[in-house]
Motif scaffolding. Structure first.
Motif, PDB file in Angstrom:
ATOM      1  N   LEU A 124      47.808  69.462  55.273  1.00  0.00           N
ATOM      2  CA  LEU A 124      47.588  68.416  54.275  1.00  0.00           C
ATOM      3  C   LEU A 124      48.935  68.057  53.651  1.00  0.00           C
ATOM      4  O   LEU A 124      49.575  68.899  53.008  1.00  0.00           O
ATOM      5  N   ILE A 125      49.350  66.807  53.829  1.00  0.00           N
ATOM      6  CA  ILE A 125      50.682  66.360  53.405  1.00  0.00           C
ATOM      7  C   ILE A 125      50.554  65.144  52.494  1.00  0.00           C
ATOM      8  O   ILE A 125      50.148  64.062  52.929  1.00  0.00           O
ATOM      9  N   PRO A 126      50.883  65.276  51.220  1.00  0.00           N
ATOM     10  CA  PRO A 126      50.818  64.117  50.324  1.00  0.00           C
ATOM     11  C   PRO A 126      51.989  63.178  50.551  1.00  0.00           C
ATOM     12  O   PRO A 126      53.105  63.616  50.853  1.00  0.00           O
ATOM     13  N   LEU A 127      51.756  61.891  50.415  1.00  0.00           N
ATOM     14  CA  LEU A 127      52.853  60.923  50.407  1.00  0.00           C
ATOM     15  C   LEU A 127      53.265  60.604  48.974  1.00  0.00           C
ATOM     16  O   LEU A 127      53.831  59.555  48.699  1.00  0.00           O
ATOM     17  N   TYR A 128      52.969  61.527  48.088  1.00  0.00           N
ATOM     18  CA  TYR A 128      53.461  61.506  46.706  1.00  0.00           C
ATOM     19  C   TYR A 128      54.530  62.598  46.624  1.00  0.00           C
ATOM     20  O   TYR A 128      54.199  63.780  46.726  1.00  0.00           O
ATOM     21  N   PRO A 129      55.809  62.257  46.448  1.00  0.00           N
ATOM     22  CA  PRO A 129      56.834  63.315  46.387  1.00  0.00           C
ATOM     23  C   PRO A 129      56.600  64.307  45.259  1.00  0.00           C
ATOM     24  O   PRO A 129      56.855  65.501  45.399  1.00  0.00           O
ATOM     25  N   GLN A 130      56.113  63.793  44.111  1.00  0.00           N
ATOM     26  CA  GLN A 130      55.889  64.640  42.933  1.00  0.00           C
ATOM     27  C   GLN A 130      54.390  64.917  42.777  1.00  0.00           C
ATOM     28  O   GLN A 130      53.565  64.008  42.894  1.00  0.00           O
ATOM     29  N   PHE A 131      54.064  66.160  42.479  1.00  0.00           N
ATOM     30  CA  PHE A 131      52.660  66.511  42.275  1.00  0.00           C
ATOM     31  C   PHE A 131      52.168  66.021  40.926  1.00  0.00           C
ATOM     32  O   PHE A 131      52.846  66.145  39.906  1.00  0.00           O
ATOM     33  N   SER A 132      50.972  65.464  40.919  1.00  0.00           N
ATOM     34  CA  SER A 132      50.236  65.215  39.687  1.00  0.00           C
ATOM     35  C   SER A 132      48.770  65.503  39.958  1.00  0.00           C
ATOM     36  O   SER A 132      48.274  65.276  41.069  1.00  0.00           O
ATOM     37  N   SER A 133      48.097  65.988  38.943  1.00  0.00           N
ATOM     38  CA  SER A 133      46.660  66.211  39.067  1.00  0.00           C
ATOM     39  C   SER A 133      45.925  64.900  39.303  1.00  0.00           C
ATOM     40  O   SER A 133      44.808  64.889  39.833  1.00  0.00           O
ATOM     41  N   THR A 134      46.563  63.767  38.956  1.00  0.00           N
ATOM     42  CA  THR A 134      45.932  62.455  39.111  1.00  0.00           C
ATOM     43  C   THR A 134      46.099  61.882  40.511  1.00  0.00           C
ATOM     44  O   THR A 134      45.416  60.905  40.855  1.00  0.00           O
ATOM     45  N   THR A 135      46.995  62.438  41.306  1.00  0.00           N
ATOM     46  CA  THR A 135      47.253  61.897  42.640  1.00  0.00           C
ATOM     47  C   THR A 135      46.977  62.961  43.708  1.00  0.00           C
ATOM     48  O   THR A 135      45.872  63.040  44.234  1.00  0.00           O
ATOM     49  N   ILE A 272      61.320  55.555  42.434  1.00  0.00           N
ATOM     50  CA  ILE A 272      61.578  56.955  42.762  1.00  0.00           C
ATOM     51  C   ILE A 272      60.324  57.765  43.094  1.00  0.00           C
ATOM     52  O   ILE A 272      60.402  58.834  43.694  1.00  0.00           O
ATOM     53  N   ALA A 273      59.139  57.260  42.715  1.00  0.00           N
ATOM     54  CA  ALA A 273      57.907  58.012  42.979  1.00  0.00           C
ATOM     55  C   ALA A 273      57.039  57.368  44.055  1.00  0.00           C
ATOM     56  O   ALA A 273      55.941  57.843  44.320  1.00  0.00           O
TER      57      ALA A 273
END
Length: 360
Positions: A124-135, A272-273
């Motif tokens: 499982l690989i997010p395309l969000y560089p930064q973690f957020s509980s919302t993403t 940047i995000a």
């Protein structure tokens, strides 16, 4: 023997037609990770917010052809990543799947496709560089729920973030530096140039409750600036896309544009995000903020493109995939273990540790 490894790419999703705008917004604003109100209120309130925002959103999407380009761009990233992985890792067969959170292809569709393909392992690989509980957090929750419904249970490894990964930082820094050099060359020598690293905002209350997103955004900016060969770079992090009356993370991107205009400083906006172009870059940054800046008489307004399927970014992503697969952890950051300071209790590593301690 060749193993089938499914690489699932998480992203937000976007409406694929003007008619899809409202249901997309309903899906967004009825997500418990986004609209943090009591459950019995959320369905009605989320639909009300979506209804109130539909016309403005449709007008924004009309500027870029009536729909979001995010699905096509993410599928291009998936195809490029799949090609790199299958070339570099001949012992396994990799197939990339796209799981969008709020519009097609939905997580449910990705789960079904992974199951039908006969995967033996899932990354499982997010395309969000930064973690957020919302993403990323919301996408992981949805993935687990849909897997349970479909009876899909396979060895799974999850990458939670790659905010300061050296490959990602270097690929991003190259793009920022190229845009910076181009902008600098088009400006008079006496006009200063400032880089605004613009990230999607969050309500402050979410960060204060333990979400690590702001800290990770700041880490990304620091890593990218360190990888650039621009001594004394004038730069700042700022936040865009406020959508509720709550107090949001600051400084806001529009306030930084106003400050730059007052100081007669040109700006280069770096999203940047975001790693793909979509409405927040193509409309908010390229149209709305540009218009605002020009009305203020700013001496120059420029923007760094999102990574999309940039070869350097895809190579960094492939490296992250391989490290996730070969990690001894089922949940890992780009550096292996937890990176977030302890006060960020919504870091998924902290939550996983808490659950393990409770089970023991």
């Amino acid at each position: 023997m060749t193993r089938r490894v499914a690489v699932v790419l998480f992203n937000l999703g976007g409406p694929d037609s003007p008619e899809a705008v409202r249901p997309f917004l309903v899906n967004l604003f009825t997500d418990p990770a986004i609209l943090r109100v009591p459950g019995f209120v959320r369905p009605l309130l989320g639909r009300l917010i979506a209804w109130k925002r539909t016309k403005a959103a449709q007008e924004n999407y009309a500027i870029i052809g009536g729909k979001s380009p995010l699905r096509e761009l993410t599928e291009e990233q998936a195809a490029a990543l799949e090609g790199v992985l299958n070339t570099a890792e001949p012992g396994d067969a990799y197939k990339c799947f796209v799981a969008m959170r709020y519009w097609k292809p939905f997580t449910e569709e990705a789960v079904a496709a992974v199951k039908q393909w006969g995967a033996e392992e899932i990354l499982l690989i997010p395309l969000y560089p930064q973690f957020s509980s919302t993403t990323t957090g919301s996408s992981i929750t949805e993935w687990n729920a849909e897997c349970a419904k479909a009876g899909l249970s396979l060895p799974t490894s999850t990458l939670c973030c790659f905010h300061s990964d050296s490959g990602f930082a270097q690929a991003t820094a190259r793009m920022v530096e190229e845009a910076y050099d181009k902008a600098r060359a088009s400006l008079p020598a006496d006009v200063p140039l400032r880089v605004l690293f613009s990230a999607h905002g969050l309500p402050e209350v979410i960060v204060k409750s333990g979400d690590p997103y702001q800290w990770q955004v700041e880490q990304t900016m620091a890593a990218v600036v360190a990888a650039m060969n621009v001594p004394g770079l004038d730069h700042v992090v700022c936040y865009q896309s406020r959508v509720t009356p709550q107090k949001w993370l600051g400084p806001s991107t529009d306030s930084e544009i106003e400050r730059a205009a007052a100081e007669k400083v040109a700006v280069l906006i770096s999203p940047i995000a975001f790693v793909s172009e979509h409405s927040e870059t193509l409309v908010e940054l390229d149209v709305e903020y540009r218009d605002h800046a020009e009305k203020l008489g700013i001496p120059g307004y420029f923007r760094v493109p999102a990574q999309n399927a940039d070869a350097g970014f895809i190579a960094a992503l492939a490296d992250l995939v391989r490290r996730t697969q070969h990690s001894a952890r089922t949940l890992c950051s780009f550096a292996g273990g937890r990176q977030c300071p302890r006060p960020h209790k919504d870091c998924p590593h902290g939550k996983a540790n808490a659950l393990q301690a409770k089970a023991a």
